[in-house]
Enzyme design. Structure first.
Site, PDB file in Angstrom:
ATOM      1  N   CYS A 136     121.480  32.023 -12.669  1.00 29.31           N
ATOM      2  CA  CYS A 136     121.943  30.684 -12.278  1.00 29.31           C
ATOM      3  C   CYS A 136     123.124  30.730 -11.320  1.00 29.31           C
ATOM      4  O   CYS A 136     123.323  29.805 -10.542  1.00 29.31           O
ATOM      5  CB  CYS A 136     122.352  29.885 -13.516  1.00 29.31           C
ATOM      6  SG  CYS A 136     121.022  29.600 -14.695  1.00 29.31           S
ATOM      7  N   GLY A 180     122.054  33.312 -16.865  1.00 28.35           N
ATOM      8  CA  GLY A 180     121.169  34.042 -17.754  1.00 28.35           C
ATOM      9  C   GLY A 180     121.557  35.502 -17.863  1.00 28.35           C
ATOM     10  O   GLY A 180     122.031  36.110 -16.908  1.00 28.35           O
ATOM     11  N   SER A 209     120.208  20.324 -18.351  1.00 28.00           N
ATOM     12  CA  SER A 209     120.131  20.165 -16.894  1.00 28.00           C
ATOM     13  C   SER A 209     118.714  19.825 -16.464  1.00 28.00           C
ATOM     14  O   SER A 209     117.748  20.369 -16.991  1.00 28.00           O
ATOM     15  CB  SER A 209     120.600  21.442 -16.203  1.00 28.00           C
ATOM     16  OG  SER A 209     119.908  22.577 -16.691  1.00 28.00           O
ATOM     17  N   CYS A 255     127.636  29.202 -16.309  1.00 27.37           N
ATOM     18  CA  CYS A 255     127.002  30.231 -17.120  1.00 27.37           C
ATOM     19  C   CYS A 255     125.749  30.714 -16.407  1.00 27.37           C
ATOM     20  O   CYS A 255     125.161  29.987 -15.604  1.00 27.37           O
ATOM     21  CB  CYS A 255     126.656  29.696 -18.507  1.00 27.37           C
ATOM     22  SG  CYS A 255     125.564  28.252 -18.489  1.00 27.37           S
ATOM     23  N   ARG A 286     119.398   9.042 -13.656  1.00 23.97           N
ATOM     24  CA  ARG A 286     118.495   8.086 -14.300  1.00 23.97           C
ATOM     25  C   ARG A 286     119.288   7.120 -15.169  1.00 23.97           C
ATOM     26  O   ARG A 286     120.215   7.544 -15.872  1.00 23.97           O
ATOM     27  CB  ARG A 286     117.488   8.839 -15.174  1.00 23.97           C
ATOM     28  CG  ARG A 286     116.597   9.781 -14.404  1.00 23.97           C
ATOM     29  CD  ARG A 286     115.723  10.609 -15.319  1.00 23.97           C
ATOM     30  NE  ARG A 286     116.492  11.547 -16.116  1.00 23.97           N
ATOM     31  CZ  ARG A 286     115.947  12.541 -16.818  1.00 23.97           C
ATOM     32  NH1 ARG A 286     114.641  12.696 -16.839  1.00 23.97           N
ATOM     33  NH2 ARG A 286     116.694  13.369 -17.516  1.00 23.97           N
ATOM     34  N   HIS A 300     119.684  20.827 -11.685  1.00 26.46           N
ATOM     35  CA  HIS A 300     120.183  22.203 -11.578  1.00 26.46           C
ATOM     36  C   HIS A 300     119.141  23.054 -10.856  1.00 26.46           C
ATOM     37  O   HIS A 300     118.367  23.772 -11.484  1.00 26.46           O
ATOM     38  CB  HIS A 300     120.462  22.742 -12.993  1.00 26.46           C
ATOM     39  CG  HIS A 300     120.882  24.166 -13.068  1.00 26.46           C
ATOM     40  ND1 HIS A 300     121.474  24.854 -12.023  1.00 26.46           N
ATOM     41  CD2 HIS A 300     120.793  25.056 -14.101  1.00 26.46           C
ATOM     42  CE1 HIS A 300     121.732  26.089 -12.416  1.00 26.46           C
ATOM     43  NE2 HIS A 300     121.322  26.238 -13.657  1.00 26.46           N
ATOM     44  N   GLN A 315     117.676  30.587 -23.226  1.00 24.97           N
ATOM     45  CA  GLN A 315     118.864  29.784 -22.975  1.00 24.97           C
ATOM     46  C   GLN A 315     118.899  28.565 -23.895  1.00 24.97           C
ATOM     47  O   GLN A 315     119.983  28.105 -24.285  1.00 24.97           O
ATOM     48  CB  GLN A 315     118.903  29.361 -21.506  1.00 24.97           C
ATOM     49  CG  GLN A 315     119.090  30.536 -20.567  1.00 24.97           C
ATOM     50  CD  GLN A 315     119.358  30.116 -19.139  1.00 24.97           C
ATOM     51  OE1 GLN A 315     120.016  29.102 -18.889  1.00 24.97           O
ATOM     52  NE2 GLN A 315     118.860  30.887 -18.190  1.00 24.97           N
TER      53      GLN A 315
END
Length: 329
Positions: A26, A317, A184, A315, A158, A285, A88
């Site tokens: 990420c 992975g 995300s 953060c 949204r 994301h 995750q």
């Protein structure tokens, strides 16, 4: 393939300029910015572009993992000798458990992200950051209609309410804390930063928006996986003699609500300065792009709010975290 090189050549840019692609999960584009900053600081180059891209609608998470058993597995028996392999989603739930984060607390944070993002869009705060693009129009069957439409802003956020969020099903566990409203969003996106030495900027007559003070990549528990922003924040602040009170703008990736809420418990941030224009829960994301997106948001928010220092962290992975400390101007 080397997506950076392919993109550069596809844009018709000078072939003499080299390009390389970085994998920090990420945090890939943020790590690309750290490498660009480091190359400039070391005097190896004077100018660099750090960028990131992700098209999750076409290349979803896990799609590049080999399916052929003869090719092998990315997580093999050697890994299992040392660590439990978790997703995750599971890591986020374990962080919520450890930090005492409730479903109601996560939902409240998810709503805050949506509300802040909607307000930022209404106020035009992203106008200086977004580049409109023309995309092909397609029919209901997916065929290209031969026309284009100008895409000027993200489809998110949204409209949300606490009542609506409370009705969503958990994603990580049957009785878990997180839902689609506190995780995300899947998104497509791309972002780029232009970095250069101070001398080169002055020679070109370019006024910098911000200066990179420091940057880091840290390792953390790969089982919890998502707690890395805590040590990354402590390292950047400690190495530079700063406290959270000295940071005017924080962009921390909202991979899951528990990531931000657990981080806040440890570093005691002023949450009015954290993700003030919303985060990934509302805006999405796009994995490889998000690091540079967050740096871009931080730089422009520093200018808008007349702040001095900004902290960007996320953060990643595998138990990693990227971090960047910025100063306005």
């Amino acid at each position: 393939m080397n997506v950076t090189r392919s993109a550069w050549l596809s844009a018709g840019l000078p072939l003499e300029v080299p390009s390389t692609t970085v994998d920090a999960q990420c945090g890939s584009s943020q790590q690309a910015s750290t490498l660009a900053y480091s190359l400039i600081a070391a005097g190896v180059v004077e100018v660099a572009v750090a960028c990131g891209v992700e098209i999750m609608n076409k290349v979803p998470l896990g799609s590049t993992t080999p399916k052929d058993p003869d090719v092998g597995k990315p997580i093999n028996r050697g890994y299992w000798k040392h660590y439990e392999y978790t997703t995750q989603f599971e890591g986020a739930e374990r962080m919520a458990e450890r930090s005492g984060i409730s479903r109601a607390g996560a939902d409240a944070f998810g709503l805050l992200s949506q509300e802040r993002s909607a307000a930022a869009l209404r106020d035009g705060r992203f106008a200086s950051q977004l580049v409109p693009i023309e995309v092909p129009e397609r029919g209901p069957d997916g065929t290209n209609l031969g026309t284009t439409v100008l895409f000027e802003r993200d489809e998110a956020p949204r409209p949300s309410t606490l009542e609506g969020l409370a009705r969503l099903k958990p994603t990580g566990r049957p009785n878990g804390v997180h839902t689609a409203g506190t995780s995300s969003q899947i998104a497509d996106g791309a972002a780029a930063l232009l970095l250069m030495s101070r001398d080169r900027a002055e020679a070109l007559g370019v006024t910098p928006l911000a200066t990179v003070v420091d940057a880091c990549l840290v390792g953390c528990d790969p089982v919890l996986m998502l707690e890395g922003p805590i040590p990354a924040t402590r390292k950047l602040l400690g190495d530079n003699g700063l406290s959270m009170g000295d940071v005017d703008v924080v962009e921390i990736n909202e991979a899951f609500a528990s990531v931000v809420l657990a981080w806040d418990q440890e570093v005691k941030a002023d949450m009015s300065r954290v993700n003030t224009n919303g985060g990934a829960i509302a805006l999405g994301h796009p994995i490889g792009a998000t690091g540079v997106v967050l740096i871009t948001k931080a730089v422009h928010e520093l200018a808008r709010s007349n702040g001095e220092h900004a902290l960007v962290t996320m953060c990643c992975g595998g138990g990693l975290s990227t971090g960047t400390l910025l100063r306005r101007g």
